[in-house]
Design a protein around this motif. Structure first.
Motif, mmCIF file in Angstrom:
data_model
loop_
_atom_site.group_PDB
_atom_site.id
_atom_site.type_symbol
_atom_site.label_atom_id
_atom_site.label_comp_id
_atom_site.label_asym_id
_atom_site.label_seq_id
_atom_site.Cartn_x
_atom_site.Cartn_y
_atom_site.Cartn_z
ATOM 1 N N HIS A 68 31.382 -64.877 171.812
ATOM 2 C CA HIS A 68 31.040 -63.986 172.920
ATOM 3 C C HIS A 68 32.152 -62.960 173.149
ATOM 4 N N ASP A 69 31.722 -61.782 173.588
ATOM 5 C CA ASP A 69 32.671 -60.696 173.815
ATOM 6 C C ASP A 69 33.655 -61.042 174.924
ATOM 7 N N PHE A 70 34.831 -60.431 174.822
ATOM 8 C CA PHE A 70 35.793 -60.413 175.927
ATOM 9 C C PHE A 70 35.612 -59.077 176.647
ATOM 10 N N SER A 71 35.308 -59.108 177.921
ATOM 11 C CA SER A 71 35.135 -57.881 178.709
ATOM 12 C C SER A 71 36.366 -57.676 179.573
ATOM 13 N N PHE A 72 36.903 -56.452 179.549
ATOM 14 C CA PHE A 72 38.075 -56.141 180.370
ATOM 15 C C PHE A 72 37.906 -54.744 180.961
ATOM 16 N N GLN A 73 38.416 -54.580 182.146
ATOM 17 C CA GLN A 73 38.231 -53.331 182.894
ATOM 18 C C GLN A 73 39.495 -52.496 182.836
ATOM 19 N N MET A 74 39.314 -51.207 182.503
ATOM 20 C CA MET A 74 40.448 -50.288 182.406
ATOM 21 C C MET A 74 40.839 -49.794 183.799
ATOM 22 N N SER A 75 41.938 -49.055 183.854
ATOM 23 C CA SER A 75 42.460 -48.593 185.144
ATOM 24 C C SER A 75 41.509 -47.630 185.848
ATOM 25 N N GLY A 77 38.244 -47.930 185.839
ATOM 26 C CA GLY A 77 37.023 -48.633 186.188
ATOM 27 C C GLY A 77 36.059 -48.873 185.053
ATOM 28 N N THR A 78 36.323 -48.339 183.878
ATOM 29 C CA THR A 78 35.442 -48.536 182.726
ATOM 30 C C THR A 78 35.591 -49.956 182.189
ATOM 31 N N THR A 79 34.472 -50.604 181.920
ATOM 32 C CA THR A 79 34.487 -51.948 181.349
ATOM 33 C C THR A 79 34.191 -51.864 179.854
ATOM 34 N N SER A 127 44.110 -53.265 183.007
ATOM 35 C CA SER A 127 44.074 -52.624 184.323
ATOM 36 C C SER A 127 45.192 -51.587 184.480
ATOM 37 N N ARG A 128 46.133 -51.552 183.550
ATOM 38 C CA ARG A 128 47.224 -50.579 183.592
ATOM 39 C C ARG A 128 47.042 -49.455 182.572
ATOM 40 N N MET A 129 45.910 -49.443 181.903
ATOM 41 C CA MET A 129 45.684 -48.464 180.826
ATOM 42 C C MET A 129 44.369 -47.730 181.064
ATOM 43 N N SER A 130 44.388 -46.424 180.845
ATOM 44 C CA SER A 130 43.167 -45.629 181.011
ATOM 45 C C SER A 130 42.273 -45.759 179.778
ATOM 46 N N PRO A 170 33.775 -51.966 169.376
ATOM 47 C CA PRO A 170 33.734 -52.235 170.823
ATOM 48 C C PRO A 170 32.402 -51.822 171.422
ATOM 49 N N GLU A 171 32.102 -52.405 172.552
ATOM 50 C CA GLU A 171 30.919 -52.002 173.323
ATOM 51 C C GLU A 171 31.388 -51.159 174.500
ATOM 52 N N TYR A 172 31.051 -49.842 174.446
ATOM 53 C CA TYR A 172 31.420 -48.915 175.503
ATOM 54 C C TYR A 172 30.214 -48.631 176.386
ATOM 55 N N PRO A 173 30.434 -48.285 177.644
ATOM 56 C CA PRO A 173 29.332 -47.810 178.495
ATOM 57 C C PRO A 173 28.788 -46.492 177.942
ATOM 58 N N PRO A 174 27.535 -46.149 178.250
ATOM 59 C CA PRO A 174 26.945 -44.902 177.737
ATOM 60 C C PRO A 174 27.773 -43.663 178.071
ATOM 61 N N THR A 175 28.370 -43.617 179.269
ATOM 62 C CA THR A 175 29.158 -42.442 179.647
ATOM 63 C C THR A 175 30.358 -42.267 178.728
ATOM 64 N N VAL A 176 30.983 -43.377 178.341
ATOM 65 C CA VAL A 176 32.138 -43.311 177.447
ATOM 66 C C VAL A 176 31.700 -42.874 176.047
ATOM 67 N N ILE A 177 30.564 -43.392 175.605
ATOM 68 C CA ILE A 177 30.042 -42.993 174.291
ATOM 69 C C ILE A 177 29.751 -41.498 174.262
#
Length: 271
Positions: A68-75, A77-79, A127-130, A170-177
């Motif tokens: 299963h994926d590891f999900s982490f949130q950037m500074s 707010g992007t997951t 959380s400390r990286m954009s 990686p799996e990015y949100p549509p906005t990031v793609i």
């Protein structure tokens, strides 16, 4: 009697565990006053029965790719989600410490405790990286920092984490793609414009070089001609008889039919 002996033999075989080469076992009592106390055992076959159980700990390098994926949130707010692989091995001198800390086998430790430590480290550091920094080369930095934290935490216990690695894409949100695609398109257009400009720049440079060459040639010729005139003038100034000699050589022998007032007789004065 034969049936009883056969039953005991079968039970004896079933009640034995084997520690294979490259592994260390810890024999744990499940009942009695010494319940839970572990005895480290090496390679071989051991009687376990109802009261004991042997936990096997491999001391060679293990590789685990989590399902299963590891999900982490950037500074910002992007997951982001990523499959992660981990390589590790157990320190054979600290098997007792490993068991006393987790009270379970290495597979359970890898699937639960180690996974949780990886997830915690990734979330804390992400959380400390954009997102832009992550995409533009920060992925490796994030994983290296997480690995350092996990190594510092796990090695004293007896689990040596060798490496962490991303698996797949990686799996990015549509906005990031969409943002990534827009950036790639912009870079491609910039590169295309640069490729279109280069031939024109080369042609302009060639024309400038040709013009500079022609100008240098003309300047060299002009300087040579001026120097020639200077030398000739200086020579004539220093040798006025040469002019008379040139005139005599070119004179046809007849005097001019028309002479202006005050003009001298050419060439020779007869005394």
């Amino acid at each position: 009697m034969f049936a009883v002996l056969l039953s005991f033999a079968a039970f004896g075989i079933k009640g034995c565990d084997r520690v294979e080469p490259g592994n260390v076992g810890i024999k744990v009592n499940k009942l009695g006053d010494d319940k839970g106390v572990g005895e480290v055992v090496g390679v071989g076959r051991y009687w376990t029965g109802w009261n004991t159980e042997i936990y096997i700990f491999p001391t060679f390098k293990q590789m685990k790719i989590y399902d299963h994926d590891f999900s982490f949130q950037m500074s910002d707010g992007t997951t982001i989600a990523y499959l992660i692989g981990v390589a590790y091995k157990v320190d054979p001198t600290k098997v007792t410490t490993v068991f006393q800390t987790y009270r379970k086998g290495v597979e359970d430790i890898t699937d639960t405790d180690l996974r949780q430590k990886i997830a915690d480290a990734l979330n804390r550091l992400a959380s400390r990286m954009s997102t832009d920094k992550f995409i533009d080369g920060g992925k490796a930095d994030l994983l290296a920092s997480a690995l350092k934290e996990i190594q510092d935490d796990m090695e004293p216990i007896g689990i040596q984490v060798i490496s962490l690695s991303y698996v797949g894409k990686p799996e990015y949100p549509p906005t990031v793609i969409d943002s990534i695609n827009a950036k790639v398109t912009a870079n491609q257009k910039t590169l295309q414009r640069e490729q279109e400009v280069k031939p024109r720049e080369a042609e302009a440079n060639m024309l400038r070089a040709e013009a500079d060459g022609q100008a240098d040639t003309k300047m060299t010729l002009a300087k040579a001609e001026a120097e020639s005139i200077r030398i000739r003038g200086q020579a004539l100034h220093e040798n006025p008889e040469f002019l008379q000699l040139e005139a005599i050589n070119k004179w046809s022998g007849t005097l001019s039919q028309y002479m202006t007032s005050g003009a001298g007789t050419p060439f020779i004065q007869v005394k």
